[in-house]
Write an enzyme that holds these catalytic residues in place. Sequence first.
Site, PDB file in Angstrom:
ATOM      1  N   GLU A   1       1.235  -0.348  -0.384  1.00 19.70           N
ATOM      2  CA  GLU A   1       2.576   0.760  -0.584  1.00 19.70           C
ATOM      3  C   GLU A   1       2.316   1.821  -1.574  1.00 19.70           C
ATOM      4  OE1 GLU A   1       5.166  -0.591   3.979  1.00 19.70           O
ATOM      5  OE2 GLU A   1       6.417  -1.111   1.461  1.00 19.70           O
TER       6      GLU A   1
ATOM      7  N   CYS B   1      12.437 -11.788  -7.165  1.00 15.57           N
ATOM      8  CA  CYS B   1      13.691 -11.440  -7.066  1.00 15.57           C
ATOM      9  C   CYS B   1      14.855 -11.163  -6.073  1.00 15.57           C
ATOM     10  CB  CYS B   1      13.838 -10.277  -7.710  1.00 15.57           C
ATOM     11  SG  CYS B   1      12.854  -9.594  -9.757  1.00 15.57           S
TER      12      CYS B   1
ATOM     13  N   CYS C   1      14.922  -7.822  -3.962  1.00 14.18           N
ATOM     14  CA  CYS C   1      13.781  -6.749  -3.415  1.00 14.18           C
ATOM     15  C   CYS C   1      12.918  -7.484  -2.428  1.00 14.18           C
ATOM     16  CB  CYS C   1      12.498  -6.793  -5.192  1.00 14.18           C
ATOM     17  SG  CYS C   1      11.207  -6.236  -5.140  1.00 14.18           S
TER      18      CYS C   1
ATOM     19  N   GLY D   1       4.803  -5.982  -6.717  1.00 12.09           N
ATOM     20  CA  GLY D   1       3.762  -6.586  -7.873  1.00 12.09           C
ATOM     21  C   GLY D   1       4.436  -6.618  -8.995  1.00 12.09           C
TER      22      GLY D   1
ATOM     23  N   SER E   1       7.033  -0.884 -15.452  1.00 16.76           N
ATOM     24  CA  SER E   1       8.036  -1.743 -15.228  1.00 16.76           C
ATOM     25  C   SER E   1       8.138  -2.809 -15.236  1.00 16.76           C
ATOM     26  CB  SER E   1       8.748  -1.331 -14.167  1.00 16.76           C
ATOM     27  OG  SER E   1      10.249  -1.555 -13.786  1.00 16.76           O
TER      28      SER E   1
ATOM     29  N   SER F   1      13.214  -4.280 -16.304  1.00 18.95           N
ATOM     30  CA  SER F   1      14.126  -4.915 -14.886  1.00 18.95           C
ATOM     31  C   SER F   1      15.275  -5.993 -15.915  1.00 18.95           C
ATOM     32  CB  SER F   1      13.841  -5.094 -14.092  1.00 18.95           C
ATOM     33  OG  SER F   1      12.588  -4.096 -13.563  1.00 18.95           O
TER      34      SER F   1
ATOM     35  N   HIS G   1      18.961  -5.869 -14.787  1.00 20.36           N
ATOM     36  CA  HIS G   1      20.210  -6.184 -13.841  1.00 20.36           C
ATOM     37  C   HIS G   1      21.171  -7.590 -14.581  1.00 20.36           C
ATOM     38  CE1 HIS G   1      16.940  -3.926 -12.071  1.00 20.36           C
ATOM     39  NE2 HIS G   1      16.099  -5.786 -11.591  1.00 20.36           N
TER      40      HIS G   1
ATOM     41  N   CYS H   1      13.471   1.965  -4.681  1.00 20.41           N
ATOM     42  CA  CYS H   1      12.763   0.478  -5.504  1.00 20.41           C
ATOM     43  C   CYS H   1      13.582  -0.787  -4.336  1.00 20.41           C
ATOM     44  CB  CYS H   1      14.191   0.176  -7.170  1.00 20.41           C
ATOM     45  SG  CYS H   1      13.283   2.018  -8.204  1.00 20.41           S
TER      46      CYS H   1
HETATM   47  N1  SAH Z   1       8.219  -5.980 -10.668  1.00 19.21           N
HETATM   48  C1  SAH Z   1       7.990  -4.593 -12.072  1.00 19.21           C
HETATM   49  C2  SAH Z   1       8.595  -3.148 -11.077  1.00 19.21           C
HETATM   50  C3  SAH Z   1       9.008  -3.076  -9.983  1.00 19.21           C
HETATM   51  S1  SAH Z   1       9.810  -3.054  -9.153  1.00 19.21           S
HETATM   52  C4  SAH Z   1      10.115  -4.661 -11.864  1.00 19.21           C
HETATM   53  O1  SAH Z   1      10.447  -5.278 -11.362  1.00 19.21           O
HETATM   54  O2  SAH Z   1      10.142  -4.412 -12.784  1.00 19.21           O
HETATM   55  C5  SAH Z   1      10.605  -2.103  -9.797  1.00 19.21           C
HETATM   56  C6  SAH Z   1      12.096  -1.750  -9.983  1.00 19.21           C
HETATM   57  O3  SAH Z   1      13.227  -1.102  -8.513  1.00 19.21           O
HETATM   58  C7  SAH Z   1      12.514  -2.621 -10.719  1.00 19.21           C
HETATM   59  O4  SAH Z   1      13.196  -2.000 -11.470  1.00 19.21           O
HETATM   60  C8  SAH Z   1      12.958  -3.648  -9.708  1.00 19.21           C
HETATM   61  O5  SAH Z   1      13.963  -4.813 -10.327  1.00 19.21           O
HETATM   62  C9  SAH Z   1      14.296  -2.400  -8.958  1.00 19.21           C
HETATM   63  N2  SAH Z   1      14.644  -2.979  -7.561  1.00 19.21           N
HETATM   64  C10 SAH Z   1      14.115  -4.340  -6.976  1.00 19.21           C
HETATM   65  N3  SAH Z   1      15.222  -4.353  -5.882  1.00 19.21           N
HETATM   66  C11 SAH Z   1      15.803  -3.328  -5.827  1.00 19.21           C
HETATM   67  C12 SAH Z   1      16.821  -3.122  -5.069  1.00 19.21           C
HETATM   68  N4  SAH Z   1      16.683  -3.680  -4.025  1.00 19.21           N
HETATM   69  N5  SAH Z   1      17.540  -1.543  -5.094  1.00 19.21           N
HETATM   70  C13 SAH Z   1      17.457  -1.071  -6.243  1.00 19.21           C
HETATM   71  N6  SAH Z   1      16.372  -1.378  -7.109  1.00 19.21           N
HETATM   72  C14 SAH Z   1      15.774  -2.606  -6.959  1.00 19.21           C
HETATM   73 FE1  SF4 Z   2      10.805  -8.218  -8.235  1.00 23.51          FE
HETATM   74 FE2  SF4 Z   2       9.551  -6.347  -9.105  1.00 23.51          FE
HETATM   75 FE3  SF4 Z   2       8.407  -8.511  -8.151  1.00 23.51          FE
HETATM   76 FE4  SF4 Z   2      10.223  -7.337  -6.786  1.00 23.51          FE
HETATM   77  S1  SF4 Z   2       8.205  -6.422  -7.658  1.00 23.51           S
HETATM   78  S2  SF4 Z   2      10.056  -9.490  -6.806  1.00 23.51           S
HETATM   79  S3  SF4 Z   2      11.513  -6.778  -8.303  1.00 23.51           S
HETATM   80  S4  SF4 Z   2       9.218  -8.710 -10.397  1.00 23.51           S
END
Ligand code: SAH
Ligand code: SF4
Length: 352
Positions: A85, A110, A113, A158, A190, A213, A215, A334
Amino acid sequence: MNFETVKKFLRKDNQPDYRVAQVRQAVFGRGVSYWAEATTLPEPLRQKLEELFPVLSFKPLQVLPSKKGDAFKAVLQLKDGFKIETVLMRPMRGHWSVCVSTQVGCAIGCAICATGKMKFARNLSAEEISDQALFWHQYVKRKNPEDRIAGVVFMGMGEPLLNYAAVVKAVGDISDPDYLGIGQRHISISTSGHAGNIQALAGDLPQVNLAVSLHSVEDEERDRLVPMNKKYPLDELKNAVEKYISRTGRQVFLEYAVIPGVNNLPKHTRMLGKWVREIKNCYLIHVNLIPYNNPEGKGRPDEEAARTFAAALTGMGMSATVRKSLGSDIKGACGQLAAGHSVRPRPAKPNC
Ligand code: SAH
Ligand code: SF4
């Protein structure tokens, strides 16, 4: 579509010089995604181009608009059947921004996510990444020729820094004036905290914006929320960010999803403030608060909690803002991208 290769082919095929301009106008000006629609080109050439250099390296299956019309999510089918997507957002009028995926699924897993709940299938190629930006560029041009893509964020499905070579190449293509010409200062990557490749980025793409990221600033909690922390714990990450700043002199964005009751208590504000202040040149750190989105798309993101947290941080003298949450009604915000969890392509025929 690699425009350089197409140019070489046109020369080799003894096409007149003006064909290059026609191709450029068709793909980048009119937003033609299939050569058959490039009616300024002769029919036999269109057929050859479709066969040799399809404009896009995937098939767009669906485009979902958000209710407000400020976000669109597309489901794309790759040549081997996997689905990914990508999202188009309009934080400001006339200024579109694209969010690209870099992998099919994600191996980091994560806790917050939706992509992390899918199995990791494979890395995307550089072309599959840059074509997502081209796809939206064409989409925007077809809707309104005056509009344009102002920025690209690598924040889709990813972990970009685990597909490093393809990401670096894709950034090169997206910023190439002969392709989309989006300046590297308008591109953001990111990462969940791959300290090793953060260092590599400082050398390879110092103009690109880096977002980390975070958190949580407690190792135990961050191990759970962002398991990349088990490989690169917080001290190592801090060190990497510090070195990145001293090498590039660039601002670093820390992403912090505000999860009510989990990481937004007053003690968290204090701990985050301390963590940031320990970074040399910490005035170059900006904290982006992301209202937590339910990965399954249930409920609405709690923007108030993010605003309160931001106010507490700015009250401590830190630079912090709340990131506008777009597209949560189409599961395009996100942490919500999962391509319908269709990570395994169905075999064309049953294996019996
Ligand atoms: N994998 C990379 C980029 C993709 S995720 C990363 O993790 O940075 C893009 C952003 O969305 C990241 O900052 C991630 O931590 C955040 N994210 C993931 N799940 C989320 C959620 N449920 N609510 C808000 N932000 C979220
Ligand atoms: Fe974590 Fe980013 Fe992978 Fe989602 S896309 S599982 S936030 S590393």
